[in-house]
Design a protein around this motif. Structure first.
Motif, PDB file in Angstrom:
ATOM      1  N   VAL A 126      -1.468  10.550 -14.552  1.00 25.61           N
ATOM      2  CA  VAL A 126      -0.941   8.732 -15.093  1.00 25.61           C
ATOM      3  C   VAL A 126       1.029   9.212 -16.085  1.00 25.61           C
ATOM      4  O   VAL A 126       1.109   8.284 -15.237  1.00 25.61           O
ATOM      5  CB  VAL A 126      -2.150   8.406 -16.083  1.00 25.61           C
ATOM      6  N   PHE A 127       0.903  10.252 -16.577  1.00 26.10           N
ATOM      7  CA  PHE A 127       1.658  10.233 -17.508  1.00 26.10           C
ATOM      8  C   PHE A 127       3.061  10.395 -16.071  1.00 26.10           C
ATOM      9  O   PHE A 127       4.285   9.424 -16.947  1.00 26.10           O
ATOM     10  CB  PHE A 127       1.608  11.885 -18.554  1.00 26.10           C
ATOM     11  N   SER A 128       2.671  11.657 -15.402  1.00 30.92           N
ATOM     12  CA  SER A 128       4.256  11.845 -14.334  1.00 30.92           C
ATOM     13  C   SER A 128       4.425   9.899 -13.675  1.00 30.92           C
ATOM     14  O   SER A 128       5.213   9.755 -13.649  1.00 30.92           O
ATOM     15  CB  SER A 128       3.647  12.737 -13.591  1.00 30.92           C
ATOM     16  N   ILE A 190      -2.121   4.654   3.349  1.00 27.51           N
ATOM     17  CA  ILE A 190      -2.054   2.609   4.078  1.00 27.51           C
ATOM     18  C   ILE A 190      -1.154   2.040   2.584  1.00 27.51           C
ATOM     19  O   ILE A 190      -0.660   1.020   2.831  1.00 27.51           O
ATOM     20  CB  ILE A 190      -3.314   2.968   4.603  1.00 27.51           C
ATOM     21  N   VAL A 191      -1.917   1.838   1.654  1.00 27.18           N
ATOM     22  CA  VAL A 191      -1.514   0.975   0.937  1.00 27.18           C
ATOM     23  C   VAL A 191      -0.902   1.586  -0.032  1.00 27.18           C
ATOM     24  O   VAL A 191      -0.141   0.325  -0.261  1.00 27.18           O
ATOM     25  CB  VAL A 191      -3.162   1.007  -0.202  1.00 27.18           C
ATOM     26  N   ILE A 192      -0.273   2.938  -0.497  1.00 26.09           N
ATOM     27  CA  ILE A 192       0.274   2.802  -1.601  1.00 26.09           C
ATOM     28  C   ILE A 192       2.275   2.321  -0.887  1.00 26.09           C
ATOM     29  O   ILE A 192       3.294   1.562  -1.699  1.00 26.09           O
ATOM     30  CB  ILE A 192       0.926   4.254  -1.858  1.00 26.09           C
ATOM     31  N   PRO A 193       2.343   2.410   0.367  1.00 21.42           N
ATOM     32  CA  PRO A 193       3.132   1.755   1.239  1.00 21.42           C
ATOM     33  C   PRO A 193       3.497   0.651   0.386  1.00 21.42           C
ATOM     34  O   PRO A 193       5.076   0.058   0.157  1.00 21.42           O
ATOM     35  CB  PRO A 193       3.776   2.607   2.203  1.00 21.42           C
ATOM     36  N   ILE A 194       2.576   0.145   1.185  1.00 22.19           N
ATOM     37  CA  ILE A 194       2.966  -1.920   0.740  1.00 22.19           C
ATOM     38  C   ILE A 194       3.043  -2.288  -0.262  1.00 22.19           C
ATOM     39  O   ILE A 194       3.781  -3.315  -0.732  1.00 22.19           O
ATOM     40  CB  ILE A 194       1.557  -2.077   1.604  1.00 22.19           C
ATOM     41  N   MET A 195       2.778  -1.732  -1.014  1.00 16.81           N
ATOM     42  CA  MET A 195       3.021  -1.983  -2.377  1.00 16.81           C
ATOM     43  C   MET A 195       4.247  -1.696  -2.907  1.00 16.81           C
ATOM     44  O   MET A 195       4.169  -2.311  -4.771  1.00 16.81           O
ATOM     45  CB  MET A 195       1.723  -1.347  -3.041  1.00 16.81           C
ATOM     46  N   ILE A 196       4.835  -0.415  -2.897  1.00 12.90           N
ATOM     47  CA  ILE A 196       6.220  -0.099  -3.032  1.00 12.90           C
ATOM     48  C   ILE A 196       7.057  -0.819  -3.557  1.00 12.90           C
ATOM     49  O   ILE A 196       7.758  -0.968  -4.383  1.00 12.90           O
ATOM     50  CB  ILE A 196       6.639   1.083  -2.230  1.00 12.90           C
ATOM     51  N   ILE A 203       5.892  -1.832 -13.299  1.00 15.17           N
ATOM     52  CA  ILE A 203       5.529  -0.757 -13.607  1.00 15.17           C
ATOM     53  C   ILE A 203       4.135   0.808 -12.991  1.00 15.17           C
ATOM     54  O   ILE A 203       3.771   1.600 -13.610  1.00 15.17           O
ATOM     55  CB  ILE A 203       3.310  -1.545 -14.261  1.00 15.17           C
ATOM     56  N   GLY A 204       4.728   0.315 -11.909  1.00 14.02           N
ATOM     57  CA  GLY A 204       4.540   2.131 -11.206  1.00 14.02           C
ATOM     58  C   GLY A 204       3.415   1.778 -10.705  1.00 14.02           C
ATOM     59  O   GLY A 204       2.469   0.481 -10.722  1.00 14.02           O
ATOM     60  N   PHE A 205       3.124   2.923 -10.078  1.00 16.14           N
ATOM     61  CA  PHE A 205       1.175   3.338  -9.691  1.00 16.14           C
ATOM     62  C   PHE A 205       0.602   3.564 -10.922  1.00 16.14           C
ATOM     63  O   PHE A 205      -0.246   3.709 -11.196  1.00 16.14           O
ATOM     64  CB  PHE A 205       1.801   3.808  -8.205  1.00 16.14           C
ATOM     65  N   ALA A 206       1.397   3.842 -11.836  1.00 14.06           N
ATOM     66  CA  ALA A 206       0.405   4.516 -13.313  1.00 14.06           C
ATOM     67  C   ALA A 206      -0.653   4.183 -13.470  1.00 14.06           C
ATOM     68  O   ALA A 206      -1.885   4.144 -13.636  1.00 14.06           O
ATOM     69  CB  ALA A 206       1.131   4.979 -14.650  1.00 14.06           C
ATOM     70  N   PHE A 207      -1.321   2.583 -12.817  1.00 14.81           N
ATOM     71  CA  PHE A 207      -2.408   1.810 -14.244  1.00 14.81           C
ATOM     72  C   PHE A 207      -3.079   2.221 -12.575  1.00 14.81           C
ATOM     73  O   PHE A 207      -4.096   2.024 -12.922  1.00 14.81           O
ATOM     74  CB  PHE A 207      -1.852   0.549 -14.356  1.00 14.81           C
ATOM     75  N   ILE A 208      -2.588   1.839 -11.401  1.00 16.27           N
ATOM     76  CA  ILE A 208      -3.516   2.143 -10.533  1.00 16.27           C
ATOM     77  C   ILE A 208      -4.316   3.466 -10.681  1.00 16.27           C
ATOM     78  O   ILE A 208      -5.544   3.400  -9.875  1.00 16.27           O
ATOM     79  CB  ILE A 208      -3.104   1.550  -9.194  1.00 16.27           C
ATOM     80  N   THR A 209      -3.452   4.337 -10.546  1.00 14.30           N
ATOM     81  CA  THR A 209      -3.952   5.383 -10.515  1.00 14.30           C
ATOM     82  C   THR A 209      -4.758   5.916 -11.504  1.00 14.30           C
ATOM     83  O   THR A 209      -6.048   6.399 -11.945  1.00 14.30           O
ATOM     84  CB  THR A 209      -2.909   6.299 -11.288  1.00 14.30           C
TER      85      THR A 209
END
Length: 414
Positions: A126-128, A190-196, A203-209
């Motif tokens: 998450v930090f990264s 599948i999901v991550i490319p759609i959300m980029i 916020i990036g993807f930190a909160f999802i992760t």
């Protein structure tokens, strides 16, 4: 003339029947005392673990599968001054580091289990990703540091141990369980490319992760016997060396003119030879875990009942001899206890990992205890001894928990 039934059965058939009855009885005994840590191939804990590890897979290897979308974003908008080859190296280094430390991650998992490893890994991942969301356009080294290095170092310590954890819960269904886990990475692809386009500028993807790891931490479980064994050993080894280090010094303070001073450690070590060798002669009849927690309990009592209560010469001699005898099993039985609850192919890693985990206690134990005797007085030594006894009792309690988890019948050989 009537005949009893035994006279009508040929001797050979009777022998075979007796053999079969014995085999059935042995099988019943084995079934009734079967290994409670064998894979269950189902159940709430097992499938909850699959669910949690699938989320961890989504939050770790899902980003690896989705790197093509990151690459497009970097090439078209974010890192336009760099070549496609150099940008592709971000993903290549990411996978390289992820795989490079897989063996280390497995060994650490064998040592401490998922309870602490998964959340610790999640913190790093998450930090990264937070750092990745703060990178500036045109500074590719920031992508390498956050996405390639830091992310992968965190992810490898949860993704690969998650795969190994499936063997703790499944036997015949293990391919299906690992398939479910691996599907999480595909869902990420599948999901991550759609959300980029939506999440990178914000916020990036930190909160999802973070959410994935939070749920995973709550649902991923491991049979806890090994965990309590290792924690018990950690607290025990925090205190077990204090008599070795300080019994002679305490005697010098209390009885400076005694001609026995300087020999207490020799007495302790001599008695420890018997304490380390003798458990091997009775472990099969008494049980390794029984020997470990009982001997550690007696050692704790000796610290508090003999060393703490009196520094008289006779008392210290008795303490040194008895403590050496009853602390000895901790050093010789611990590896066999670890081996007893470990798959044969993991025994070496588990034993090594156990002692690596205890290393911090050995480094801190005697120096922290030494803080009590900056001024070498009887009262200060009492504080040191009391601290040693309490730490040893905590270790004993945790070892007893591991013994109960192993077999709830306290009178059983375990």
């Amino acid at each position: 003339m009537s005949r009893n039934s035994s006279e009508t059965i040929p001797t050979g058939i009777k022998d075979v029947t007796k053999i079969e009855e014995v085999e059935l009885e042995e099988k019943d005994v084995q079934d009734s005392s079967g290994d409670s840590y064998a894979p269950t191939d189902g159940g709430w804990d097992a499938w909850g673990t699959v669910f949690g590890t699938t989320l961890v897979s989504f939050g770790t290897f899902g980003f690896v599968n989705a790197f093509g979308a990151f690459s497009d974003y970097y090439n078209e908008q974010y890192l336009t001054s760099y070549s496609a080859t150099l940008i592709s190296m971000i993903g290549a280094v990411q996978v390289f580091i992820l795989y490079l430390f897989a063996g280390t991650a497995g060994a650490v998992f064998d040592s401490i289990g998922p309870r602490y490893l998964v959340p610790a890994s999640g913190v790093v991942v998450v930090f990264s990703l937070f750092m990745l969301s703060l990178t500036k356009p045109g500074h590719i080294y920031q992508q390498f540091l956050s996405q390639s290095v830091l992310f992968s170092l965190g992810a490898t310590f949860s993704f690969f141990p998650s795969m190994g954890l499936m063997a703790h819960w499944f036997k015949s269904k293990i391919p299906y369980a690992i398939g479910c886990l691996a599907s999480g990475a595909s869902v990420g692809g599948i999901v991550i490319p759609i959300m980029i386009s939506k999440l990178i500028p914000r916020i990036g993807f930190a909160f999802i992760t973070l959410a994935c790891f939070a749920v995973g931490t709550m649902t991923i479980k491991q049979h806890p016997c090994y965990l309590f064994l290792v924690l018990g050993c950690w607290f025990t080894v925090f205190a077990v060396f204090n008599p070795f280090f300080y019994v002679d010094l305490s005697a010098e303070v209390a009885n400076p003119s005694s001609n026995v001073n300087g020999y207490y450690l020799s007495i302790l070590c001599a008695a420890s030879i018997f304490g380390r060798v003798s458990p091997g002669l009775i472990a099969g009849k008494v049980g390794r875990f029984n020997i470990l927690y009982i001997s550690t309990l007696i050692s704790s009592i000796l610290i508090l009942a003999l060393w703490y209560t009196s520094f008289a010469q006779e008392n210290l001699i008795a303490f040194a001899a008895l403590y050496g005898m009853f602390s000895g099993p901790f050093f010789s039985v611990t590896p066999s206890c670890v081996a007893e609850i470990s798959p044969i192919e993991r025994v070496g890693a588990r034993i090594g990992g156990t002692y690596a985990f205890m290393a911090s206690a050995t480094l801190a134990g005697t120096p922290i205890s030494g803080l009590f005797i900056k001024e070498q007085t009887r009262d200060n030594f009492d504080k040191l001894i009391l601290f040693s006894g309490i730490m040893s009792l905590v270790g004993t309690a945790l070892l007893l928990v591991s013994r109960i988890i192993r077999n709830r019948n306290l009178f059983a050989v375990a």
